[in-house]
Design a protein around this motif. Sequence first.
Motif, PDB file in Angstrom:
ATOM      1  N   ARG A 246       7.831  -2.334  36.822  1.00 26.30           N
ATOM      2  CA  ARG A 246       7.785  -0.524  35.919  1.00 26.30           C
ATOM      3  C   ARG A 246       8.000  -0.066  37.464  1.00 26.30           C
ATOM      4  O   ARG A 246       8.127   1.587  36.975  1.00 26.30           O
ATOM      5  N   TYR A 260      13.557  -5.690  36.320  1.00 24.42           N
ATOM      6  CA  TYR A 260      12.253  -4.824  35.562  1.00 24.42           C
ATOM      7  C   TYR A 260      13.039  -4.911  33.707  1.00 24.42           C
ATOM      8  O   TYR A 260      12.316  -6.111  33.507  1.00 24.42           O
ATOM      9  N   ALA A 261      14.262  -4.554  34.143  1.00 20.88           N
ATOM     10  CA  ALA A 261      14.840  -5.350  32.093  1.00 20.88           C
ATOM     11  C   ALA A 261      15.201  -6.481  31.911  1.00 20.88           C
ATOM     12  O   ALA A 261      14.333  -7.557  30.558  1.00 20.88           O
ATOM     13  N   LYS A 262      15.310  -7.552  32.768  1.00 24.24           N
ATOM     14  CA  LYS A 262      15.413  -8.746  33.041  1.00 24.24           C
ATOM     15  C   LYS A 262      13.854  -9.150  32.645  1.00 24.24           C
ATOM     16  O   LYS A 262      13.863 -10.391  32.394  1.00 24.24           O
ATOM     17  N   LEU A 264      11.355  -7.887  31.819  1.00 22.96           N
ATOM     18  CA  LEU A 264      11.162  -7.546  29.818  1.00 22.96           C
ATOM     19  C   LEU A 264      11.678  -8.865  29.061  1.00 22.96           C
ATOM     20  O   LEU A 264       9.893  -8.951  27.971  1.00 22.96           O
ATOM     21  N   GLU A 265      12.097  -9.108  29.072  1.00 18.30           N
ATOM     22  CA  GLU A 265      13.162  -9.942  28.275  1.00 18.30           C
ATOM     23  C   GLU A 265      12.696 -10.842  28.356  1.00 18.30           C
ATOM     24  O   GLU A 265      13.159 -11.712  27.520  1.00 18.30           O
ATOM     25  N   ALA A 273      13.574  -3.840  27.199  1.00 19.55           N
ATOM     26  CA  ALA A 273      14.614  -3.934  27.657  1.00 19.55           C
ATOM     27  C   ALA A 273      15.528  -3.307  27.124  1.00 19.55           C
ATOM     28  O   ALA A 273      16.520  -2.737  28.349  1.00 19.55           O
ATOM     29  N   GLU A 274      16.828  -4.196  26.196  1.00 19.55           N
ATOM     30  CA  GLU A 274      17.754  -2.845  26.418  1.00 19.55           C
ATOM     31  C   GLU A 274      17.823  -1.287  25.513  1.00 19.55           C
ATOM     32  O   GLU A 274      18.695  -0.848  26.167  1.00 19.55           O
ATOM     33  N   LEU A 296      22.620  -9.322  28.560  1.00 10.94           N
ATOM     34  CA  LEU A 296      20.895  -9.551  27.668  1.00 10.94           C
ATOM     35  C   LEU A 296      21.579  -9.489  27.213  1.00 10.94           C
ATOM     36  O   LEU A 296      21.945  -9.747  25.728  1.00 10.94           O
TER      37      LEU A 296
END
Length: 479
Positions: A246, A260-262, A264-265, A273-274, A296
């Motif tokens: 992060r 990072y978003a992936k 989190l998912e 993430a979204e 996503l």
Amino acid sequence: MNIDDLSWQARHHGGIYPRLARTLVDLGETELLIGAAQERGDWTGTQAAARALCAAGDTDRAAALVAPFREIGWREADWATAEIMIVRGEGEEALATVRPDAAALGDGHACARYAELAATAGRADEAIDVLAPHLGESWLRSRLVQATEGQGRDDRVLHLLTREAERMEHKDSEGCGRCGQACRASRTDRWDVLLLISQVLERAGRAQEAVEVMRTETASGRRHPLNFPEHHAQLLARQGLIEELRALAEAEHRAAFAVYAKALEDTGRAPEAEALLREAIEAHDAPNDRAALMRLLVRQARIDEAVEAGRPTYDYYDCWNLLHWALELLVGDGRPGRALELLDGLTGAWAEGHPDQVLDLRLWLLGEAGRCEQAIAQATALNEKEPGEWDLRLARLLERDGRLEEALALLRTSTQRSALYDLVDMLLEHGRPAEALASVPTIAETRAAHEQREREAAARRPQDDPCAVPDGYASQPPF
């Protein structure tokens, strides 16, 4: 079969091209490939068939298949024979037949090939020895890492790579001999070496050290190519260091944000993430963030939302236009009519600047929507205005409409350079591999046609044109 034709095939993929050979093996048509390769004297087909025979344990037959090529002095056959011998357990004898002599040790390509065979034969130290003098070349550094994976020589590889990184650091600090400034090429090479060091440390079970290498370099404040923070982010994600990931993403390292978003998912925090991706799009509207959001949403089967997320890119003139992906998503979701509506509603720069692509996509979507008769009529009309230009799309529409023989006949007579590939693919898709193989010209036939096109092109060029392209310079592959 002669060396000259085989050399031409190696450069141009004439005759049985590599993808066709692999496909025939995957379809279980190795015997068909063997027969055609022997009849034609085709090396690409022979090599693929020999490897398939080796995989099936029939090394004697594989060696016999390769032998005629070796007898005429085709060097590639020596390498293939060495592969077969290694499968038989004759590693030392195999390496002796292809080991580079003193002159060849300066050839990076020969050394890379030998190193791969040496590693396969369990001679990892010898693989390292022939590659060590070439570590100034990035592709050979990568070969060193690839060849030694799982060979128990990670410490030695790390020693060589670390020494190379230190050499590059020293070179960078000295500056360029011509201008005194830091050499951009040496910095890029050093970053590449650091990525490889991190990769080897991770695979050796020393993940914390791998992270520290990336962490230290990132903290140095130097500018890095985009792949560096991305690799750093992927390493942190694999190690579950989400908070550090992060922080990396928030430190203006945009390449790390999607990683990072992936992450989190993947840890069950998809809504978070979204939300982060949508906030980033609102702030920066970077197309890679839109692509990450689309992925996503697709994983959550929210196709309409994914299509809408990509919409602002559909007017991009070139890079990062996500229209094709959106249309494929809708077709895959069983809604080609909706895809047609999307395409027909486009009026921006891309649609205006690419009229033929829009027409081709529309014909495809009409076929997917079951409106083949309408699409065929339109494609036929287009072909009347531009003879042959719409053959490939028309053939696929005829096939979809159940008119397979008409489609095949069209492809067989088409003047389009890639029509042969479509013909072969269509025959294979309909379970007709022997016809597919028979439709491919021999090496000599393909070469003759290619050289004829070259002569015709040369004749059309003004002889005194200073901008004329030299013969063969911009020549296309035979198909």
